[in-house]
Design a protein around this motif. Structure first.
Motif, PDB file in Angstrom:
ATOM      1  N   THR A 160       0.832  -1.194   0.000  1.00  0.00           N
ATOM      2  CA  THR A 160       0.000   0.000   0.000  1.00  0.00           C
ATOM      3  C   THR A 160       0.870   1.249   0.000  1.00  0.00           C
ATOM      4  O   THR A 160       2.039   1.219   0.369  1.00  0.00           O
ATOM      5  CB  THR A 160      -0.904   0.019   1.244  1.00  0.00           C
ATOM      6  N   ARG A 161       0.249   2.371  -0.388  1.00  0.00           N
ATOM      7  CA  ARG A 161       1.000   3.625  -0.455  1.00  0.00           C
ATOM      8  C   ARG A 161       1.498   4.041   0.936  1.00  0.00           C
ATOM      9  O   ARG A 161       2.616   4.548   1.071  1.00  0.00           O
ATOM     10  CB  ARG A 161       0.125   4.727  -1.056  1.00  0.00           C
ATOM     11  N   PHE A 162       0.688   3.805   1.980  1.00  0.00           N
ATOM     12  CA  PHE A 162       1.115   4.171   3.330  1.00  0.00           C
ATOM     13  C   PHE A 162       2.362   3.391   3.742  1.00  0.00           C
ATOM     14  O   PHE A 162       3.280   3.938   4.360  1.00  0.00           O
ATOM     15  CB  PHE A 162      -0.013   3.920   4.340  1.00  0.00           C
ATOM     16  N   LYS A 163       2.427   2.110   3.403  1.00  0.00           N
ATOM     17  CA  LYS A 163       3.609   1.307   3.736  1.00  0.00           C
ATOM     18  C   LYS A 163       4.840   1.810   2.985  1.00  0.00           C
ATOM     19  O   LYS A 163       5.942   1.856   3.538  1.00  0.00           O
ATOM     20  CB  LYS A 163       3.356  -0.163   3.416  1.00  0.00           C
ATOM     21  N   MET A 164       4.646   2.204   1.732  1.00  0.00           N
ATOM     22  CA  MET A 164       5.763   2.745   0.956  1.00  0.00           C
ATOM     23  C   MET A 164       6.229   4.079   1.548  1.00  0.00           C
ATOM     24  O   MET A 164       7.434   4.353   1.627  1.00  0.00           O
ATOM     25  CB  MET A 164       5.350   2.912  -0.503  1.00  0.00           C
ATOM     26  N   GLN A 165       5.252   4.893   1.962  1.00  0.00           N
ATOM     27  CA  GLN A 165       5.608   6.164   2.596  1.00  0.00           C
ATOM     28  C   GLN A 165       6.357   5.926   3.909  1.00  0.00           C
ATOM     29  O   GLN A 165       7.346   6.597   4.204  1.00  0.00           O
ATOM     30  CB  GLN A 165       4.343   6.989   2.854  1.00  0.00           C
ATOM     31  N   SER A 166       5.883   4.946   4.689  1.00  0.00           N
ATOM     32  CA  SER A 166       6.547   4.605   5.949  1.00  0.00           C
ATOM     33  C   SER A 166       7.980   4.149   5.697  1.00  0.00           C
ATOM     34  O   SER A 166       8.913   4.520   6.428  1.00  0.00           O
ATOM     35  CB  SER A 166       5.772   3.502   6.679  1.00  0.00           C
ATOM     36  N   LEU A 167       8.161   3.364   4.629  1.00  0.00           N
ATOM     37  CA  LEU A 167       9.485   2.849   4.291  1.00  0.00           C
ATOM     38  C   LEU A 167      10.442   3.970   3.905  1.00  0.00           C
ATOM     39  O   LEU A 167      11.597   4.005   4.361  1.00  0.00           O
ATOM     40  CB  LEU A 167       9.362   1.838   3.145  1.00  0.00           C
ATOM     41  N   ILE A 168       9.972   4.920   3.091  1.00  0.00           N
ATOM     42  CA  ILE A 168      10.866   5.985   2.648  1.00  0.00           C
ATOM     43  C   ILE A 168      11.159   6.972   3.781  1.00  0.00           C
ATOM     44  O   ILE A 168      12.258   7.546   3.864  1.00  0.00           O
ATOM     45  CB  ILE A 168      10.307   6.730   1.397  1.00  0.00           C
ATOM     46  N   MET A 169      10.210   7.153   4.706  1.00  0.00           N
ATOM     47  CA  MET A 169      10.479   8.010   5.867  1.00  0.00           C
ATOM     48  C   MET A 169      11.528   7.366   6.776  1.00  0.00           C
ATOM     49  O   MET A 169      12.419   8.040   7.299  1.00  0.00           O
ATOM     50  CB  MET A 169       9.184   8.299   6.630  1.00  0.00           C
ATOM     51  N   THR A 170      11.426   6.048   6.948  1.00  0.00           N
ATOM     52  CA  THR A 170      12.435   5.322   7.731  1.00  0.00           C
ATOM     53  C   THR A 170      13.793   5.376   7.036  1.00  0.00           C
ATOM     54  O   THR A 170      14.836   5.546   7.675  1.00  0.00           O
ATOM     55  CB  THR A 170      11.997   3.859   7.932  1.00  0.00           C
ATOM     56  N   ALA A 171      13.778   5.251   5.698  1.00  0.00           N
ATOM     57  CA  ALA A 171      15.021   5.314   4.918  1.00  0.00           C
ATOM     58  C   ALA A 171      15.677   6.687   5.035  1.00  0.00           C
ATOM     59  O   ALA A 171      16.916   6.798   5.073  1.00  0.00           O
ATOM     60  CB  ALA A 171      14.740   4.994   3.453  1.00  0.00           C
ATOM     61  N   THR A 172      14.867   7.737   5.131  1.00  0.00           N
ATOM     62  CA  THR A 172      15.423   9.086   5.297  1.00  0.00           C
ATOM     63  C   THR A 172      16.134   9.205   6.644  1.00  0.00           C
ATOM     64  O   THR A 172      17.245   9.745   6.726  1.00  0.00           O
ATOM     65  CB  THR A 172      14.313  10.147   5.204  1.00  0.00           C
ATOM     66  N   ALA A 173      15.476   8.689   7.689  1.00  0.00           N
ATOM     67  CA  ALA A 173      16.132   8.683   9.003  1.00  0.00           C
ATOM     68  C   ALA A 173      17.430   7.878   8.951  1.00  0.00           C
ATOM     69  O   ALA A 173      18.435   8.253   9.558  1.00  0.00           O
ATOM     70  CB  ALA A 173      15.184   8.111  10.054  1.00  0.00           C
ATOM     71  N   PHE A 174      17.403   6.772   8.198  1.00  0.00           N
ATOM     72  CA  PHE A 174      18.592   5.933   8.054  1.00  0.00           C
ATOM     73  C   PHE A 174      19.761   6.715   7.456  1.00  0.00           C
ATOM     74  O   PHE A 174      20.877   6.688   7.984  1.00  0.00           O
ATOM     75  CB  PHE A 174      18.277   4.726   7.175  1.00  0.00           C
ATOM     76  N   ILE A 175      19.519   7.436   6.359  1.00  0.00           N
ATOM     77  CA  ILE A 175      20.623   8.114   5.685  1.00  0.00           C
ATOM     78  C   ILE A 175      21.124   9.299   6.516  1.00  0.00           C
ATOM     79  O   ILE A 175      22.320   9.594   6.547  1.00  0.00           O
ATOM     80  CB  ILE A 175      20.227   8.548   4.247  1.00  0.00           C
ATOM     81  N   LEU A 176      20.208   9.973   7.231  1.00  0.00           N
ATOM     82  CA  LEU A 176      20.629  11.049   8.127  1.00  0.00           C
ATOM     83  C   LEU A 176      21.483  10.487   9.264  1.00  0.00           C
ATOM     84  O   LEU A 176      22.519  11.063   9.635  1.00  0.00           O
ATOM     85  CB  LEU A 176      19.402  11.770   8.695  1.00  0.00           C
ATOM     86  N   GLY A 177      21.057   9.341   9.803  1.00  0.00           N
ATOM     87  CA  GLY A 177      21.821   8.699  10.866  1.00  0.00           C
ATOM     88  C   GLY A 177      23.147   8.152  10.378  1.00  0.00           C
ATOM     89  O   GLY A 177      24.176   8.262  11.067  1.00  0.00           O
TER      90      GLY A 177
END
Length: 396
Positions: free
Chosen positions: A2-19
């Motif tokens: 679902t789109r919400f799961k994809m959005q959740s994944l990319i938000m987590t990925a953003t935190a990952f790259i910042l970290g």
């Protein structure tokens, strides 16, 4: 998916790259020190500089978001983040490296604040704690995978290559953010979004106590964490080959910490967390006595990783719950409070750790960290009492 799961994944990925970008310095301290012929303690102050700039700039920039479209601001910030990491790759002197880290720090805090705002606005009520925990877990995944991989890449291909990996990944993530997140979202429907109206949240005692909890929690942790590699190699006498798997194990502990944090948040986590700080303070005090027993020292350090982020989701929901009810014009600023004051704690902890290591030695960081964890213990108890009193007054 679902789109919400994809959005959740990319938000987590953003935190990952910042970290990944923030933590990678810790894994390559020794390599940078050799490259520029400076001491490890001097390179360690890059952590302090990054955290100070992050903490000072984030509230200023978040207050300027106002009624601008959040996605447009986020894409601009992530573009600057990418350029900053590219400058790190190309840095020809220690001074230019410092400049690049400042540039990255200037945009990292606002970026994660915007991601948190998207998370709160896009997630249904029953999924808010879950998504916040996963966004924070992005930082833990950076510790589990990013920092050890960065350390391994640095040892085999040079520390610059590890930051080149970060640069390439940040380009991909920025593109996906532009595709997956809604472009018309703003922080609130409030017309009054002046700086003064946003800063009013700091008149709330519950907010101020929460801020102090975050600061002293991370001060205590980073007195030790900043010099984790040095403890592994110099104090415990472990081989360099063991450093990467140990960082991966530590990162795994922090991932569990963030996931447990989400569960705590859904079950009155602030009420349950003082006991955890009591155990952590005792273990830090015992650390100098355990340095001759490798497995016992590693147990204490891994317990630190397991405890490191337990406060994250409970305190974030605490900030956002108060703001949603009383200060909706301050949503982005409230979403940034944890990251702002986490970095104040990181700056204090890494600086104090540096002073202790320089003047006393690595053996002193355990008791040094314990002092601040004891303070955190007391502050959480006071915050819980204040919340209970406010709730009682509200019901009267």
């Amino acid at each position: 998916m679902t789109r919400f799961k994809m959005q959740s994944l990319i938000m987590t990925a953003t935190a990952f790259i910042l970290g990944f970008s923030e933590f990678n310095i810790i894994g390559v301290l020794n390599d940078i020190a050799r490259q520029f012929s400076v001491s490890v303690a001097t390179v360690g102050y890059l952590v302090t500089i990054f955290a100070l700039v992050y903490a000072i700039s984030t509230p200023i920039f978040t207050s300027l978001v106002g009624q601008r479209k959040l996605l447009k601001v986020l894409i601009g910030l992530m573009s600057i983040f990418t350029i900053g990491n590219l400058i790190t790759v190309m840095a020809s002197s220690y001074l230019l490296l410092v400049v690049s880290r400042i540039m990255i720090a200037l945009v990292s805090g606002v970026s994660i604040s915007l991601i948190m705002t998207f998370a709160i606005k896009l997630a249904p009520k029953e999924k808010k704690a879950w998504l916040i925990a996963w966004v924070y877990s992005g930082f833990s995944i950076a510790a589990v995978l990013g920092m050890p991989i960065g350390t391994w890449v640095s040892e085999n291909f040079g520390w610059r290559t590890s930051f080149l990996v970060i640069t390439v990944l940040s380009v991909v993530i920025t593109v996906l953010l532009a595709v997956l997140l809604p472009g018309d979202l703003k922080q609130s429907n409030e017309q009054n979004s002046s700086l003064k109206s946003q800063l009013i949240i700091f008149t709330d005692r519950r907010i101020l106590l929460g801020v102090l909890v975050v600061i002293f929690n991370f001060t205590g942790i980073y007195v030790i964490y900043t010099y984790l590699r040095s403890i592994f190699v110099s104090t415990l006498g472990l081989t360099t080959a063991l450093v990467t798997p140990l960082f991966m194990l530590y990162g795994l502990m922090t991932l569990f910490s963030n996931q447990l944090s989400g569960r705590l948040a859904a079950r009155q986590g602030l009420v349950k967390i003082p006991q955890i700080y009591a155990v952590l303070a005792v273990s830090f005090l015992l650390l100098p006595l355990c340095l001759n027993v490798t497995w016992l020292s590693l147990t204490i350090l891994m317990n630190m990783g397991l405890s490191m982020y337990l406060i994250n989701s409970p305190i974030q929901l605490h900030f956002l719950g108060i703001t949603e009810e009383n200060y909706p014009q301050s949503t982005v600023l409230a979403a940034s409070l944890h990251s702002i004051f986490c970095n104040v704690g990181i700056a204090m902890g890494s600086a104090i750790g540096g002073l202790l290591v320089t003047n006393v030695g690595l053996v002193s960081v355990g008791p040094g960290g314990a002092v601040f964890i004891v303070l955190t213990f007391g502050l959480v108890i006071l915050l819980n009492r204040t919340n209970a009193q406010m709730a009682s007054n509200g019901n009267d």
